[in-house]
Scaffold this motif. Sequence first.
Motif, PDB file in Angstrom:
ATOM      1  N   GLN A   1     -31.068  -8.717  31.810  1.00 34.74           N
ATOM      2  CA  GLN A   1     -29.651  -8.345  31.856  1.00 34.74           C
ATOM      3  C   GLN A   1     -28.951  -9.194  32.903  1.00 34.74           C
ATOM      4  N   VAL A   2     -27.757  -9.677  32.541  1.00 33.48           N
ATOM      5  CA  VAL A   2     -27.040 -10.532  33.468  1.00 33.48           C
ATOM      6  C   VAL A   2     -26.449  -9.696  34.592  1.00 33.48           C
ATOM      7  N   GLN A   3     -26.493 -10.232  35.777  1.00 32.63           N
ATOM      8  CA  GLN A   3     -26.024  -9.532  36.968  1.00 32.63           C
ATOM      9  C   GLN A   3     -25.247 -10.503  37.837  1.00 32.63           C
ATOM     10  N   PRO A   4     -24.048 -10.118  38.273  1.00 33.22           N
ATOM     11  CA  PRO A   4     -23.309 -11.005  39.175  1.00 33.22           C
ATOM     12  C   PRO A   4     -23.807 -10.856  40.607  1.00 33.22           C
ATOM     13  N   VAL A   5     -23.918 -11.955  41.290  1.00 30.85           N
ATOM     14  CA  VAL A   5     -24.359 -11.961  42.685  1.00 30.85           C
ATOM     15  C   VAL A   5     -23.255 -12.585  43.523  1.00 30.85           C
ATOM     16  N   GLU A   6     -22.688 -11.783  44.408  1.00 34.10           N
ATOM     17  CA  GLU A   6     -21.569 -12.250  45.222  1.00 34.10           C
ATOM     18  C   GLU A   6     -22.083 -12.882  46.511  1.00 34.10           C
ATOM     19  N   SER A   7     -21.312 -13.835  46.994  1.00 40.24           N
ATOM     20  CA  SER A   7     -21.610 -14.393  48.308  1.00 40.24           C
ATOM     21  C   SER A   7     -21.176 -13.397  49.377  1.00 40.24           C
ATOM     22  N   ARG A   8     -21.630 -13.649  50.581  1.00 45.73           N
ATOM     23  CA  ARG A   8     -21.267 -12.755  51.678  1.00 45.73           C
ATOM     24  C   ARG A   8     -19.803 -12.953  52.055  1.00 45.73           C
ATOM     25  N   GLY A   9     -19.113 -11.862  52.315  1.00 48.66           N
ATOM     26  CA  GLY A   9     -17.742 -11.950  52.791  1.00 48.66           C
ATOM     27  C   GLY A   9     -17.740 -12.256  54.270  1.00 48.66           C
ATOM     28  N   GLY A  10     -16.837 -11.626  54.978  1.00 48.52           N
ATOM     29  CA  GLY A  10     -16.832 -11.854  56.412  1.00 48.52           C
ATOM     30  C   GLY A  10     -15.575 -11.358  57.085  1.00 48.52           C
ATOM     31  N   LEU A  11     -15.494 -11.702  58.348  1.00 51.72           N
ATOM     32  CA  LEU A  11     -14.352 -11.334  59.174  1.00 51.72           C
ATOM     33  C   LEU A  11     -13.540 -12.586  59.449  1.00 51.72           C
ATOM     34  N   VAL A  12     -12.254 -12.510  59.209  1.00 53.90           N
ATOM     35  CA  VAL A  12     -11.388 -13.664  59.401  1.00 53.90           C
ATOM     36  C   VAL A  12     -10.067 -13.189  60.000  1.00 53.90           C
ATOM     37  N   GLN A  13      -9.446 -14.039  60.769  1.00 52.37           N
ATOM     38  CA  GLN A  13      -8.152 -13.689  61.349  1.00 52.37           C
ATOM     39  C   GLN A  13      -7.047 -13.846  60.318  1.00 52.37           C
ATOM     40  N   ALA A  14      -5.997 -13.107  60.508  1.00 54.30           N
ATOM     41  CA  ALA A  14      -4.842 -13.215  59.626  1.00 54.30           C
ATOM     42  C   ALA A  14      -4.358 -14.662  59.595  1.00 54.30           C
ATOM     43  N   GLY A  15      -4.025 -15.112  58.400  1.00 54.36           N
ATOM     44  CA  GLY A  15      -3.618 -16.499  58.213  1.00 54.36           C
ATOM     45  C   GLY A  15      -4.759 -17.423  57.883  1.00 54.36           C
ATOM     46  N   GLY A  16      -5.971 -16.936  58.018  1.00 55.35           N
ATOM     47  CA  GLY A  16      -7.139 -17.748  57.753  1.00 55.35           C
ATOM     48  C   GLY A  16      -7.515 -17.779  56.285  1.00 55.35           C
ATOM     49  N   SER A  17      -8.639 -18.432  56.017  1.00 55.57           N
ATOM     50  CA  SER A  17      -9.115 -18.613  54.647  1.00 55.57           C
ATOM     51  C   SER A  17     -10.569 -18.205  54.525  1.00 55.57           C
ATOM     52  N   LEU A  18     -10.917 -17.865  53.301  1.00 59.39           N
ATOM     53  CA  LEU A  18     -12.295 -17.498  53.005  1.00 59.39           C
ATOM     54  C   LEU A  18     -12.528 -17.775  51.526  1.00 59.39           C
ATOM     55  N   ARG A  19     -13.723 -18.217  51.179  1.00 59.29           N
ATOM     56  CA  ARG A  19     -14.055 -18.429  49.779  1.00 59.29           C
ATOM     57  C   ARG A  19     -15.235 -17.562  49.400  1.00 59.29           C
ATOM     58  N   LEU A  20     -15.049 -16.810  48.342  1.00 58.39           N
ATOM     59  CA  LEU A  20     -16.127 -16.008  47.779  1.00 58.39           C
ATOM     60  C   LEU A  20     -16.642 -16.694  46.523  1.00 58.39           C
ATOM     61  N   SER A  21     -17.915 -16.501  46.257  1.00 54.08           N
ATOM     62  CA  SER A  21     -18.476 -17.004  45.013  1.00 54.08           C
ATOM     63  C   SER A  21     -19.210 -15.889  44.287  1.00 54.08           C
ATOM     64  N   CYS A  22     -19.268 -16.040  42.982  1.00 53.14           N
ATOM     65  CA  CYS A  22     -19.944 -15.063  42.134  1.00 53.14           C
ATOM     66  C   CYS A  22     -20.818 -15.846  41.165  1.00 53.14           C
ATOM     67  N   SER A  25     -26.620 -14.230  37.292  1.00 54.31           N
ATOM     68  CA  SER A  25     -28.065 -14.418  37.168  1.00 54.31           C
ATOM     69  C   SER A  25     -28.559 -13.683  35.937  1.00 54.31           C
ATOM     70  N   GLY A  26     -29.705 -14.074  35.443  1.00 54.80           N
ATOM     71  CA  GLY A  26     -30.270 -13.439  34.268  1.00 54.80           C
ATOM     72  C   GLY A  26     -30.339 -14.406  33.113  1.00 54.80           C
ATOM     73  N   SER A  27     -30.770 -13.925  31.993  1.00 58.19           N
ATOM     74  CA  SER A  27     -30.942 -14.806  30.843  1.00 58.19           C
ATOM     75  C   SER A  27     -30.281 -14.199  29.612  1.00 58.19           C
ATOM     76  N   ASP A  28     -30.073 -15.043  28.635  1.00 55.70           N
ATOM     77  CA  ASP A  28     -29.533 -14.600  27.359  1.00 55.70           C
ATOM     78  C   ASP A  28     -28.241 -13.796  27.554  1.00 55.70           C
ATOM     79  N   PHE A  29     -27.285 -14.394  28.172  1.00 56.38           N
ATOM     80  CA  PHE A  29     -26.036 -13.688  28.387  1.00 56.38           C
ATOM     81  C   PHE A  29     -24.881 -14.501  27.828  1.00 56.38           C
ATOM     82  N   SER A  30     -23.814 -13.823  27.553  1.00 53.91           N
ATOM     83  CA  SER A  30     -22.597 -14.470  27.098  1.00 53.91           C
ATOM     84  C   SER A  30     -21.432 -13.804  27.805  1.00 53.91           C
ATOM     85  N   ILE A  31     -20.778 -14.555  28.634  1.00 47.55           N
ATOM     86  CA  ILE A  31     -19.702 -14.026  29.461  1.00 47.55           C
ATOM     87  C   ILE A  31     -18.360 -14.457  28.909  1.00 47.55           C
ATOM     88  N   ASN A  32     -17.502 -13.504  28.665  1.00 47.81           N
ATOM     89  CA  ASN A  32     -16.154 -13.813  28.208  1.00 47.81           C
ATOM     90  C   ASN A  32     -15.243 -14.173  29.371  1.00 47.81           C
TER      91      ASN A  32
END
Length: 118
Positions: A1-22, A25-32
């Motif tokens: 079964q396909v499962q999304p795995v998120e990157s770690r978030g974090g603490l950032v000051q206002a005005g700052g930037s952060l990138r998350l990834s998803c 994982s898994g096999s035989d999946f079809s994502i719309n």
Amino acid sequence: QVQPVESRGGLVQAGGSLRLSCAASGSDFSINAVGWYRQAPGKQRELVARITVNGGGTIYADSVKGRFTISRDNARNTVYLQMNSLKPEDTAVYYCYLDLSHYPYDSWGQGTQVTVSS
């Protein structure tokens, strides 16, 4: 079964930037589509951004338009959420969501905390 795995978030000051990834994982999946949702304490979970896998169509919550960008790398089965000009009200647990073309039709990540300090 396909499962999304998120990157770690974090603490950032206002005005700052952060990138998350998803990464899917898994096999035989079809994502719309892949979406990022968030839930702040005492509030309902809300859609932040969503992108279709084929075509790359995107939608954003009004509160993040112009600040957040969702993008995909199909070769890596990964979707990114670039968050710029962060505000304290962006503080929440962020969840990755997969819209699947087959049962169980959706899959949620475990969530990652993003905290923006003022």
